[in-house]
Design a protein around this motif. Structure first.
Motif: not given
Length: 464
Positions: A281-293
């Motif tokens: 998902g790096v550099g994608r124009r979408r919502r970040a993966n909050v679960g992984n964070a």
């Protein structure tokens, strides 16, 4: 450098001050008793704690929470206690006491006519810069780093800087060296530790005075009730008191010969660390993966053992953190996952503020790479420039070429790839591949490969 009287005039005049013009590690309160109006503000990433709260019809502000809490008879804040128990630190704006807040990232408070208003004057989102490549980015950032360190030198004459085996501290030290603002370097740990061995090699190669604190020789003072109370007071209860035990013994010794301490904090924003857990998902124009964070940047230790507490407060705390991360990621529209996670990481860095605030009375400490001017550029870098360590290595080589030739804890040197260091850079590549394989195993396979005994071997750094 601004005189106190001129600074006071800017904050208490009729026109509102331009808060974005001030940089560095600072906490400021300005009060006009006749008008009963004032301001409280700290540095943009909130590296120094500044507490405030409205009680009894007035506004209270302080850089220390415990005296306020005691004077106002404040109760413990459940979220603050939960953060301390689960993460070992407390993030802004939460504190350990109900009704008391810390200034958050880019936040200030204005108090006029009995009304307290908090607003944001700085947000950690920037539009990407149009840069031709790594060399241009390294040139721009190197110039900024040297400039910011020289500004500190105008106030403090003899800085000492942390030096470990990684890139971040070496970059800050190299910038201080290039600026002519490096009095000495310091490292903590046993003689056999990689950080210590690499720091000694680097200091010898660069002829930098080195102050080495060996814990077995330094940690001689027992933690009695008096010392425990002092450490708790210094950290405002926002750290386990043992976390600053070493600082209590080492910083006063450094202060005998130095008047400022530099760290490499903020270097993470010049590489992929804040968003490496995003994977595809790096550099994608979408919502970040909050679960992984949450899993890999906030709650790495998991939940407390079942039955340790009479109710499951950890699940509610995790839910609050998830809401906070979602709010930060949604703060600016149409952003990349990398931009969102950079903003999240700057908020996460407020968990290190209790260290800076606690040790400040012993020796002023600052992270030049966290200066707002450098952050503004770092946050605007195209994410591909930060995908590898090439940016930081290029900066180190520009600032201190000889320092770049000494190997790092990662296996390779901190300089550009050459035939003479090809064997070291190959070793670093093997290490990075093993680290990536382990991370993919944890994220995608739940650690099953590790459970089966498939663990990548890490090439050791040779002793000299």
């Amino acid at each position: 450098c601004i005189r106190d009287s001129a600074l006071l005039g800017r904050f208490l005049g009729e026109a509102p001050p331009d808060l974005t013009r001030y940089e560095g590690a600072f906490a400021l309160a300005a009060w006009d008793a006749r008008r009963r109006s004032g301001w409280i503000v700290n540095d943009q990433p909130s590296a120094l704690n500044l507490y405030f709260g409205e009680f009894g019809g007035g506004l209270y502000a302080s850089t220390s929470a415990l005296p306020l809490a005691r004077a106002l008879a404040l109760r413990l804040d459940p979220r603050g206690v939960g953060e301390l128990l689960s993460r070992g630190t407390v993030l802004a704006p939460t504190t350990m006491f109900s009704g008391l807040r810390r200034l958050d990232v880019g936040e200030h408070v204005c108090y006029r006519e009995g009304i307290c208003r908090s607003k944001r004057h700085w947000v950690p989102y920037r539009r990407p810069l149009d840069l031709r490549g790594t060399e241009e980015a390294a040139s721009l950032l190197s110039t900024l780093a040297v400039d910011r360190i020289r500004r500190y030198r105008a106030l403090r004459a003899n800085p000492v800087a942390d030096l470990t085996g990684g890139y971040d501290s070496r970059l800050a030290v190299s910038a201080a060296h290039s600026a002519g603002s490096l009095g000495a370097v310091t490292v903590n740990g046993p003689d056999e530790h990689d950080d210590v061995r690499i720091a000694k090699r680097l200091a010898t190669a660069m002829d930098w005075p080195l102050v080495h604190f060996e814990p077995r020789a330094l940690w001689t003072r027992p933690i009695d009730p008096d010392l425990r109370r002092e450490l708790t007071y210094r950290s405002n209860g926002e750290l386990p008191f043992t976390e600053i035990y070493h600082h209590r013994l080492s910083r006063p010794r450094l202060a005998e010969h130095h008047d400022l301490h530099f760290t490499g904090g903020g270097g993470e924003l010049l590489r992929s660390f804040p968003w490496s857990q995003e994977f595809l998902g790096v550099g994608r124009r979408r919502r970040a993966n909050v679960g992984n964070a949450l899993r890999y940047r906030f709650f790495q230790g998991g939940a407390p053992p079942a039955g340790l507490f009479d109710h499951d407060w950890h699940a509610a705390l995790t839910s609050c953190f998830r809401d906070d991360l979602e709010r930060i990621c949604a703060a600016e529209p149409d952003t990349l996952t990398t931009q969102q996670l950079d903003a999240v990481y700057i908020w996460r860095m407020t968990g290190f503020s209790p260290y800076s605030t606690a040790t400040f009375p012993w020796l002023c400490s600052a992270a030049p790479l966290m200066s707002a001017g450098i952050l503004d550029v770092a946050l605007a870098l195209p994410w591909k420039i930060r995908l590898t360590a090439r940016l930081m290595r290029t900066m180190i080589h520009r600032l201190a070429p000889r320092a770049a030739e000494v190997e790092t804890r990662y296996g390779g040197t901190a300089g550009p790839l050459r035939l003479s260091n090809l064997h070291l850079q190959t070793r670093q590549l093997v290490r990075q591949s093993g680290h990536l394989a382990s991370k993919l195993d944890r994220v995608l396979l739940g650690g099953r490969m590790a459970d089966l005994g498939f663990r990548p071997r890490t090439p050791a750094i040779p002793r000299k």
